[in-house]
Design a protein around this motif. Structure first.
Motif, PDB file in Angstrom:
ATOM      1  N   LYS A 175      44.149  39.628  35.783  1.00  0.00           N
ATOM      2  CA  LYS A 175      43.073  39.780  34.792  1.00  0.00           C
ATOM      3  C   LYS A 175      41.875  38.994  35.310  1.00  0.00           C
ATOM      4  CE  LYS A 175      44.026  39.784  30.445  1.00  0.00           C
ATOM      5  NZ  LYS A 175      44.480  39.369  29.081  1.00  0.00           N
ATOM      6  N   LEU A 176      40.798  39.686  35.629  1.00  0.00           N
ATOM      7  CA  LEU A 176      39.647  39.057  36.259  1.00  0.00           C
ATOM      8  C   LEU A 176      38.986  38.046  35.327  1.00  0.00           C
ATOM      9  CD1 LEU A 176      37.866  39.086  38.825  1.00  0.00           C
ATOM     10  CD2 LEU A 176      36.411  40.763  37.642  1.00  0.00           C
ATOM     11  N   ILE A 177      38.807  36.830  35.841  1.00  0.00           N
ATOM     12  CA  ILE A 177      38.159  35.761  35.097  1.00  0.00           C
ATOM     13  C   ILE A 177      36.773  35.466  35.664  1.00  0.00           C
ATOM     14  CG2 ILE A 177      38.304  33.325  34.397  1.00  0.00           C
ATOM     15  CD1 ILE A 177      40.406  35.073  33.068  1.00  0.00           C
ATOM     16  N   TYR A 178      36.657  35.525  36.985  1.00  0.00           N
ATOM     17  CA  TYR A 178      35.389  35.211  37.654  1.00  0.00           C
ATOM     18  C   TYR A 178      35.221  36.115  38.867  1.00  0.00           C
ATOM     19  CZ  TYR A 178      32.187  33.002  40.910  1.00  0.00           C
ATOM     20  OH  TYR A 178      31.178  32.783  41.796  1.00  0.00           O
ATOM     21  N   GLY A 179      33.949  36.472  39.149  1.00  0.00           N
ATOM     22  CA  GLY A 179      33.622  37.182  40.368  1.00  0.00           C
ATOM     23  C   GLY A 179      33.846  38.681  40.270  1.00  0.00           C
ATOM     24  N   GLU A 180      33.866  39.303  41.435  1.00  0.00           N
ATOM     25  CA  GLU A 180      34.101  40.741  41.538  1.00  0.00           C
ATOM     26  C   GLU A 180      35.087  40.991  42.681  1.00  0.00           C
ATOM     27  OE1 GLU A 180      30.467  42.839  42.056  1.00  0.00           O
ATOM     28  OE2 GLU A 180      29.600  42.185  40.139  1.00  0.00           O
ATOM     29  N   TYR A 181      36.171  41.649  42.345  1.00  0.00           N
ATOM     30  CA  TYR A 181      37.150  41.989  43.385  1.00  0.00           C
ATOM     31  C   TYR A 181      38.046  43.096  42.850  1.00  0.00           C
ATOM     32  CZ  TYR A 181      39.740  41.208  47.665  1.00  0.00           C
ATOM     33  OH  TYR A 181      40.286  41.359  48.912  1.00  0.00           O
ATOM     34  N   ASP A 182      38.113  44.202  43.581  1.00  0.00           N
ATOM     35  CA  ASP A 182      38.914  45.345  43.161  1.00  0.00           C
ATOM     36  C   ASP A 182      40.324  45.212  43.728  1.00  0.00           C
ATOM     37  OD1 ASP A 182      39.982  47.721  42.361  1.00  0.00           O
ATOM     38  OD2 ASP A 182      38.476  49.005  43.314  1.00  0.00           O
ATOM     39  N   ILE A 183      41.269  44.810  42.880  1.00  0.00           N
ATOM     40  CA  ILE A 183      42.641  44.627  43.374  1.00  0.00           C
ATOM     41  C   ILE A 183      43.324  45.957  43.684  1.00  0.00           C
ATOM     42  CG2 ILE A 183      42.975  42.376  42.308  1.00  0.00           C
ATOM     43  CD1 ILE A 183      44.465  43.690  40.025  1.00  0.00           C
ATOM     44  N   ASN A 184      42.705  47.070  43.276  1.00  0.00           N
ATOM     45  CA  ASN A 184      43.255  48.373  43.655  1.00  0.00           C
ATOM     46  C   ASN A 184      43.177  48.597  45.162  1.00  0.00           C
ATOM     47  OD1 ASN A 184      43.906  49.318  41.000  1.00  0.00           O
ATOM     48  ND2 ASN A 184      41.724  49.698  40.659  1.00  0.00           N
ATOM     49  N   ASN A 185      42.308  47.857  45.828  1.00  0.00           N
ATOM     50  CA  ASN A 185      42.177  47.986  47.274  1.00  0.00           C
ATOM     51  C   ASN A 185      43.200  47.153  48.042  1.00  0.00           C
ATOM     52  OD1 ASN A 185      39.997  49.758  47.045  1.00  0.00           O
ATOM     53  ND2 ASN A 185      38.504  48.084  46.963  1.00  0.00           N
ATOM     54  N   ILE A 186      44.011  46.377  47.303  1.00  0.00           N
ATOM     55  CA  ILE A 186      45.083  45.604  47.925  1.00  0.00           C
ATOM     56  C   ILE A 186      46.329  46.477  47.981  1.00  0.00           C
ATOM     57  CG2 ILE A 186      46.514  43.531  47.801  1.00  0.00           C
ATOM     58  CD1 ILE A 186      44.283  42.267  46.085  1.00  0.00           C
ATOM     59  N   GLU A 187      46.912  46.614  49.125  1.00  0.00           N
ATOM     60  CA  GLU A 187      48.123  47.419  49.287  1.00  0.00           C
ATOM     61  C   GLU A 187      49.315  46.700  48.652  1.00  0.00           C
ATOM     62  OE1 GLU A 187      51.024  48.845  52.980  1.00  0.00           O
ATOM     63  OE2 GLU A 187      48.890  48.497  53.338  1.00  0.00           O
ATOM     64  N   PHE A 188      50.113  47.443  47.861  1.00  0.00           N
ATOM     65  CA  PHE A 188      51.330  46.850  47.315  1.00  0.00           C
ATOM     66  C   PHE A 188      52.315  46.648  48.458  1.00  0.00           C
ATOM     67  CE2 PHE A 188      55.158  46.347  44.827  1.00  0.00           C
ATOM     68  CZ  PHE A 188      54.707  45.793  43.635  1.00  0.00           C
ATOM     69  N   PRO A 189      52.895  45.457  48.620  1.00  0.00           N
ATOM     70  CA  PRO A 189      53.829  45.222  49.735  1.00  0.00           C
ATOM     71  C   PRO A 189      54.959  46.244  49.747  1.00  0.00           C
ATOM     72  CG  PRO A 189      53.283  43.152  48.642  1.00  0.00           C
ATOM     73  CD  PRO A 189      52.708  44.246  47.792  1.00  0.00           C
ATOM     74  N   ASP A 190      55.324  46.708  50.953  1.00  0.00           N
ATOM     75  CA  ASP A 190      56.416  47.686  51.034  1.00  0.00           C
ATOM     76  C   ASP A 190      57.753  46.990  50.797  1.00  0.00           C
ATOM     77  OD1 ASP A 190      57.397  46.584  53.501  1.00  0.00           O
ATOM     78  OD2 ASP A 190      56.049  47.853  54.645  1.00  0.00           O
ATOM     79  N   TRP A 191      58.803  47.795  50.604  1.00  0.00           N
ATOM     80  CA  TRP A 191      60.088  47.246  50.184  1.00  0.00           C
ATOM     81  C   TRP A 191      60.715  46.356  51.250  1.00  0.00           C
ATOM     82  CZ3 TRP A 191      60.915  46.965  45.350  1.00  0.00           C
ATOM     83  CH2 TRP A 191      60.347  47.916  44.492  1.00  0.00           C
TER      84      TRP A 191
END
Length: 243
Positions: free
Chosen positions: A116-132
């Protein structure tokens, strides 16, 4: 007791302080855990954050030390139950290849699912979910570290946290169910072919995390620890050491 809105305000103050202290080095700050995942409970929940910086991973240790010192002060000043956590990332650490010794895979998963973004700007959708495989390697690395630690006697809190970790490990590696909400872990475990069950212990854990009175003495510690150790043997042999 600290309400949810008060916890968010404390997190905003924390964010303002570290961004002013580390001018130009903080890209974004997120609440995670119960506060980020919308299952915060006043008087019971801690506060956990992720701090994304603009420095390299080679510079991150000094930044981490400053952030953790401020977080520790907030924990004591505001009397946050169980602590005020701050996981500090260099942006490059959010993406593979992951470095084993950094042990950040689980924190990336929490950020992706709870951030939940508190400060700044950063799109966490651009972070790859770690593979299994990365997830399994991270869990295996933690278990190997844990196996090397000297024996210690569980407190009620450490017993509950460790047992829930075991249940969530089973769900994650056996059924690919990612669940960080501790209030859902037992129910999900019981609904997915659980290999080991102890209703007495599950009731104890449910009461503990709900803030109800409990008894914790030497006899209970011994009996529950024996079951806890058996649980991990079964689960690890089933989902971690099965190759």
């Amino acid at each position: 007791m600290i309400s949810c809105e008060e916890a968010l305000e404390i997190t905003r103050k924390f964010s303002a302080e570290i961004t002013n202290t580390l001018t130009g080095k903080i890209r974004a700050i997120f609440a995670i855990g119960s506060l980020g995942g919308d299952y915060y409970r006043p008087g019971q929940s801690d506060i956990d954050t992720v701090v994304i910086t603009s420095v390299s991973r080679n510079e991150i240790q000094q930044i981490t030390s400053i952030v953790e010192t401020i977080a520790d002060r907030y924990w004591r000043e505001y009397q946050v139950p169980k602590g005020f956590g701050a996981i500090v990332f260099a942006e490059e650490q959010l993406h593979p290849p992951y470095i084993k010794s950094e042990e950040l895979v689980q924190e990336i998963m929490r950020l992706k699912m709870q951030g939940k973004l508190i400060y700044g700007e950063y799109d966490i959708n651009n972070i790859e979910f770690p593979d299994w495989q990365a997830i399994k390697n991270d869990i295996l690395n933690f278990q190997e570290w844990s196996d090397e630690q000297p024996y210690f006697e569980h407190s009620a809190q450490s017993f509950v946290n460790s047992t829930l970790m075991g249940l969530k490990r089973y769900l994650l590696l056996k059924h690919h169910i990612v669940e960080f909400n501790k209030f859902k872990a037992i129910g999900l475990y019981l609904a997915n072919n659980p290999p080991v069950i102890n209703e007495e212990i599950f009731t104890f854990i449910t009461n503990y995390i709900s803030g109800k009175p409990y008894i914790w003495n030497d006899e209970i510690r011994s009996n529950y620890t024996n079951w806890h150790d058996h649980l991990f043997v079964v689960i690890n042999n089933l989902v971690l050491y099965n190759e």
